[in-house]
Write an enzyme that holds these catalytic residues in place. Structure first.
Site, mmCIF file in Angstrom:
data_model
loop_
_atom_site.group_PDB
_atom_site.id
_atom_site.type_symbol
_atom_site.label_atom_id
_atom_site.label_comp_id
_atom_site.label_asym_id
_atom_site.label_seq_id
_atom_site.Cartn_x
_atom_site.Cartn_y
_atom_site.Cartn_z
ATOM 1 N N SER A 46 0.934 -1.296 -0.067
ATOM 2 C CA SER A 46 -0.040 0.049 0.029
ATOM 3 C C SER A 46 0.898 1.285 0.130
ATOM 4 C CB SER A 46 -0.854 0.237 1.148
ATOM 5 O OG SER A 46 -1.442 1.148 1.412
ATOM 6 N N TYR A 55 -2.431 -0.919 10.241
ATOM 7 C CA TYR A 55 -2.439 -1.249 8.959
ATOM 8 C C TYR A 55 -1.259 -0.839 8.197
ATOM 9 C CZ TYR A 55 -3.734 -1.182 3.967
ATOM 10 O OH TYR A 55 -3.799 -1.272 2.627
#
Length: 270
Positions: free
Chosen positions: A147, A160
């Site tokens: 990401s 995350y």
């Protein structure tokens, strides 16, 4: 009569989290590239629907292996199932993951562990099992879906972002370690992408729901770039000019400056 040469065997790509979003789009990309597929996710129905679509359109072999990878021992069970079916995995795509947006202290310890387990522990387990046969054959590819959050700390996505930073670091380390083995390792680092998982996060968080459309990437474009990067043996691919610029800035700028910017934005989202 002259003997016909045996046609070359098609290569096989195994894709986790293939029932929707980036995973399903990646499956279609690899199918367009002529790869047989092994599709893995929890939902058998969604996998079967995708498998039928790909078989009908491309005439490829598509194996459906439903699995909840968050269950203890699931990667080993999956690896053994692939081996039992005598499938040789040429490309491993680690797309399965989970996202949770909100204040760190508002999340339960169990939820933090769920993120770490699926995004870090399971991914590492998958890589360690499937990379060994690739090294033995002297060829193979691994695509890890990370990401843009991997490049900087992100308040409201603390756990995350930390898990994706691990994925990026692991990918970069292995790409060097395996440089002369014939095995390539690639990290796909998309920004916010229009997937079911992101849609749920936007519904649950008023600030996230106000994101302008230009900040939200197209899932098919992200998958196309991931496929291209994997096939080219690139180490890192960041889809989108804005995301790419942000990833460069995050690595070049002083840490305190990066924290100040992401902190301001992250606190707004909590």
């Amino acid at each position: 009569m002259a003997r016909r040469s045996k046609p070359p065997a098609r290569e096989t790509a195994l894709i986790t989290g293939a029932s929707g979003g980036i995973g399903a789009s990646l499956a279609r990309q690899f199918a367009c590239g002529g790869f047989d597929l092994v599709l893995v996710a929890r939902s058998r129905d969604k996998l079967e629907e995708l498998a039928e679509e790909i078989r009908a359109e491309h005439g490829l072999n598509v194996t459906v292996l439903p699995a909840d990878l968050s269950v203890h021992g699931a990667p080993k069970t999956l690896f053994d199932a692939v081996k039992k079916k005598k499938l040789e995995i040429d490309i491993l795509v680690n797309n399965a993951g989970v996202l949770e947006m909100g204040a760190f202290a508002a999340m339960t310890p169990e939820r933090h562990q769920e993120l770490i387990n699926l995004n870090v522990v399971v991914l590492t387990d998958m890589v360690s099992r499937f990379v060994e046969p690739m090294i033995e054959r002297g060829r193979g590819r691994i695509l890890n879906v990370a990401s843009i959050a991997a490049f900087q700390p992100v308040p409201s996505l603390a756990t995350y972002a930390a898990t994706k930073a691990y994925v990026l670091s692991l990918t970069e380390s292995l790409s060097e370690e395996l440089k002369h083995s014939g095995v390539t390792v690639t990290a796909l680092c998309p920004g916010i992408t229009e997937t079911g998982m992101v849609a749920q996060a936007r519904e649950a968080n008023p600030a996230a729901s106000q994101l302008p459309p230009f900040m939200i990437g197209d899932v098919d474009d992200v998958a196309a770039q991931g496929y291209a990067a994997c096939m080219a043996g690139e180490v890192i691919r960041v889809p989108g000019a804005l995301n790419y610029a942000a990833s460069i800035a995050a690595r070049a700028a002083p840490k305190w400056a990066v924290r100040a910017v992401t902190g301001m934005m992250g606190r707004f989202a909590i």
